[in-house]
Scaffold this active site. Structure first.
Site, PDB file in Angstrom:
ATOM      1  N   THR A 179       0.853  -1.180   0.000  1.00 51.19           N
ATOM      2  CA  THR A 179       0.000   0.000   0.000  1.00 51.19           C
ATOM      3  C   THR A 179       0.893   1.235   0.000  1.00 51.19           C
ATOM      4  O   THR A 179       1.932   1.245   0.645  1.00 51.19           O
ATOM      5  CB  THR A 179      -0.887   0.003   1.257  1.00 51.19           C
ATOM      6  OG1 THR A 179      -1.770  -1.113   1.204  1.00 51.19           O
ATOM      7  CG2 THR A 179      -1.693   1.286   1.373  1.00 51.19           C
ATOM      8  N   ARG A 193     -13.568  -7.609  -1.288  1.00 46.44           N
ATOM      9  CA  ARG A 193     -13.000  -7.237   0.012  1.00 46.44           C
ATOM     10  C   ARG A 193     -12.469  -5.815  -0.033  1.00 46.44           C
ATOM     11  O   ARG A 193     -11.780  -5.407  -0.939  1.00 46.44           O
ATOM     12  CB  ARG A 193     -11.877  -8.199   0.384  1.00 46.44           C
ATOM     13  CG  ARG A 193     -11.153  -7.872   1.714  1.00 46.44           C
ATOM     14  CD  ARG A 193      -9.892  -7.076   1.498  1.00 46.44           C
ATOM     15  NE  ARG A 193      -9.131  -6.894   2.749  1.00 46.44           N
ATOM     16  CZ  ARG A 193      -8.039  -6.149   2.843  1.00 46.44           C
ATOM     17  NH1 ARG A 193      -7.576  -5.512   1.789  1.00 46.44           N
ATOM     18  NH2 ARG A 193      -7.398  -6.034   4.010  1.00 46.44           N
ATOM     19  N   VAL A 194     -12.804  -5.043   0.987  1.00 43.41           N
ATOM     20  CA  VAL A 194     -12.296  -3.683   1.124  1.00 43.41           C
ATOM     21  C   VAL A 194     -11.576  -3.583   2.453  1.00 43.41           C
ATOM     22  O   VAL A 194     -12.134  -3.929   3.497  1.00 43.41           O
ATOM     23  CB  VAL A 194     -13.435  -2.646   1.065  1.00 43.41           C
ATOM     24  CG1 VAL A 194     -12.876  -1.232   1.251  1.00 43.41           C
ATOM     25  CG2 VAL A 194     -14.189  -2.747  -0.253  1.00 43.41           C
ATOM     26  N   ASP A 217      -8.661  -1.135   4.902  1.00 41.51           N
ATOM     27  CA  ASP A 217      -8.713   0.167   5.566  1.00 41.51           C
ATOM     28  C   ASP A 217      -8.471   1.345   4.638  1.00 41.51           C
ATOM     29  O   ASP A 217      -8.941   2.463   4.899  1.00 41.51           O
ATOM     30  CB  ASP A 217      -7.656   0.211   6.672  1.00 41.51           C
ATOM     31  CG  ASP A 217      -6.237   0.195   6.102  1.00 41.51           C
ATOM     32  OD1 ASP A 217      -5.548   1.235   6.157  1.00 41.51           O
ATOM     33  OD2 ASP A 217      -5.809  -0.855   5.588  1.00 41.51           O
ATOM     34  N   THR A 267      -0.818   1.845   6.717  1.00 45.19           N
ATOM     35  CA  THR A 267      -0.562   0.665   5.902  1.00 45.19           C
ATOM     36  C   THR A 267      -0.399  -0.526   6.831  1.00 45.19           C
ATOM     37  O   THR A 267      -0.010  -0.374   7.981  1.00 45.19           O
ATOM     38  CB  THR A 267       0.702   0.840   5.037  1.00 45.19           C
ATOM     39  OG1 THR A 267       0.998  -0.386   4.347  1.00 45.19           O
ATOM     40  CG2 THR A 267       1.912   1.225   5.874  1.00 45.19           C
ATOM     41  N   HIS A 283      -2.141  -4.529   8.091  1.00 44.77           N
ATOM     42  CA  HIS A 283      -3.271  -5.446   8.061  1.00 44.77           C
ATOM     43  C   HIS A 283      -4.557  -4.649   8.124  1.00 44.77           C
ATOM     44  O   HIS A 283      -4.939  -4.114   9.173  1.00 44.77           O
ATOM     45  CB  HIS A 283      -3.181  -6.443   9.215  1.00 44.77           C
ATOM     46  CG  HIS A 283      -4.218  -7.506   9.138  1.00 44.77           C
ATOM     47  ND1 HIS A 283      -5.140  -7.732  10.130  1.00 44.77           N
ATOM     48  CD2 HIS A 283      -4.503  -8.410   8.156  1.00 44.77           C
ATOM     49  CE1 HIS A 283      -5.936  -8.733   9.780  1.00 44.77           C
ATOM     50  NE2 HIS A 283      -5.573  -9.150   8.591  1.00 44.77           N
ATOM     51  N   GLY A 284      -5.256  -4.571   6.999  1.00 48.41           N
ATOM     52  CA  GLY A 284      -6.407  -3.687   6.871  1.00 48.41           C
ATOM     53  C   GLY A 284      -7.509  -3.928   7.880  1.00 48.41           C
ATOM     54  O   GLY A 284      -8.083  -2.976   8.426  1.00 48.41           O
TER      55      GLY A 284
END
Length: 313
Positions: free
Chosen positions: A172, A200-201, A203, A223, A225-226
């Site tokens: 990211t 999937r979305v 953060d 950035t 683990h969302g």
């Protein structure tokens, strides 16, 4: 009006960046920081600077944003991005977008040309068509390296943060800046996590999680683990501590530590305050980052690494 010292900070993702990508990752963030700072140096605003820096990284195939994006379980590209203006709290975001090389610019168009904050999927692409934004073939956004890695890892193990923290590619990208007028802005862009579920979305496009900007406190881009970042609304949480008087680096470290202890999530952040104080912190093995202030370029990759070079000789 008192002129402030312009500053820009960028990141290229917090994860276990392998040695074969480390040099290119550092070179990429340094180039993006220079590009963004050149906007500020010319008297440009923070919003233009972060968009320019993120576009530079979206065009660099070493990162997972725009060109170089990872593939979902169906072998498709789905892109997310956000941009936010700290002066007005105006924000625009897109998620699950296809065939757009620079989703950060589409996010800015959402902010400036609609009454909404977030457009997703088909609606975001229809909006892109309506304003004449160019599309590109999906194949041009995917590298041969990513196709090989996708074939190797066709199953993303949901709920296993250790896998994410040590192995999964998720470069990211993001940028934060303060301009000479004291206005701050942030931008974040990503292709997500390899083999994520369709739709999937994470953060990155979510206001307060992947990014936040407010002239009263500062600007943050996250950035990592969302799902973990979403659970603790990391960007806004950091600025809350800034508002309570914490120094930038201390606030970042405290909130990353909280995320690790509370939900076992790892990640990284960059932030800048309206006074020009900045920080780049992470709890993953590596994070490529770069910052420019007073014509000095700072950058790093390893924990506690802080290298320096003169920007203009």
């Amino acid at each position: 009006m008192i002129k402030m010292k312009p500053v820009i900070v960028v990141h290229g993702g917090a994860w276990a960046i392998p040695d074969e990508l480390s040099r290119a990752s550092v070179d990429g963030v340094k180039t993006a920081a220079r590009e963004g700072f050149s906007v500020l140096k010319r008297g440009g605003n923070a919003l233009d600077a972060v968009e320019s820096a993120v576009r530079t990284m979206e065009d660099d195939t070493v990162f997972d944003a725009g060109h170089g994006s990872v593939l979902n379980t169906d072998g498709e590209v789905e892109l997310d991005a956000i941009i936010m203006d700290g002066k007005t709290l105006g924000s625009g975001a897109v998620s699950s977008v296809k065939n757009i090389a620079n989703p950060v610019s589409l996010a800015r168009a959402v902010m400036e040309k609609t009454n909404h904050v977030l457009l997703t999927g088909r609606g975001a692409n229809l909006f892109a068509d309506s304003i004449g934004m160019a599309t590109v073939p999906t194949d041009t956004l995917v590298t041969e390296y990513e196709r090989r890695e996708w074939e190797k890892q066709k199953t993303y193990l949901t709920g296993v943060n250790e896998l994410f923290n040590s192995q999964c590619a998720h470069d990211t990208v993001g940028a934060v800046a303060v301009d000479s007028n004291g206005n701050v802005a942030c931008a974040t862009s990503t292709g997500g996590i390899r083999n994520k579920m369709v739709g999937r979305v994470g953060d990155s496009p979510i206001i307060g999680s992947g990014g936040y900007a407010d002239n009263l406190s500062g600007a943050v881009s996250c950035t990592g683990h969302g799902e973990s970042i979403l659970k603790v609304t990391l960007a806004r949480l950091i600025l809350l501590h800034i508002e309570q008087g914490k120094a930038a680096a201390d606030a970042a470290q405290m909130c990353l530590r909280y995320m690790k202890e509370r939900v076992c999530g790892a990640g990284g952040v960059i932030l800048v305050t309206p006074s020009g104080e900045w920080a780049a912190q992470f709890t993953t093995e590596r994070m490529a980052w770069a910052a420019v202030e007073d014509d000095v370029l700072w950058y790093g990759l390893e924990p506690d690494e802080r290298c320096k070079e003169q920007l203009f000789q």
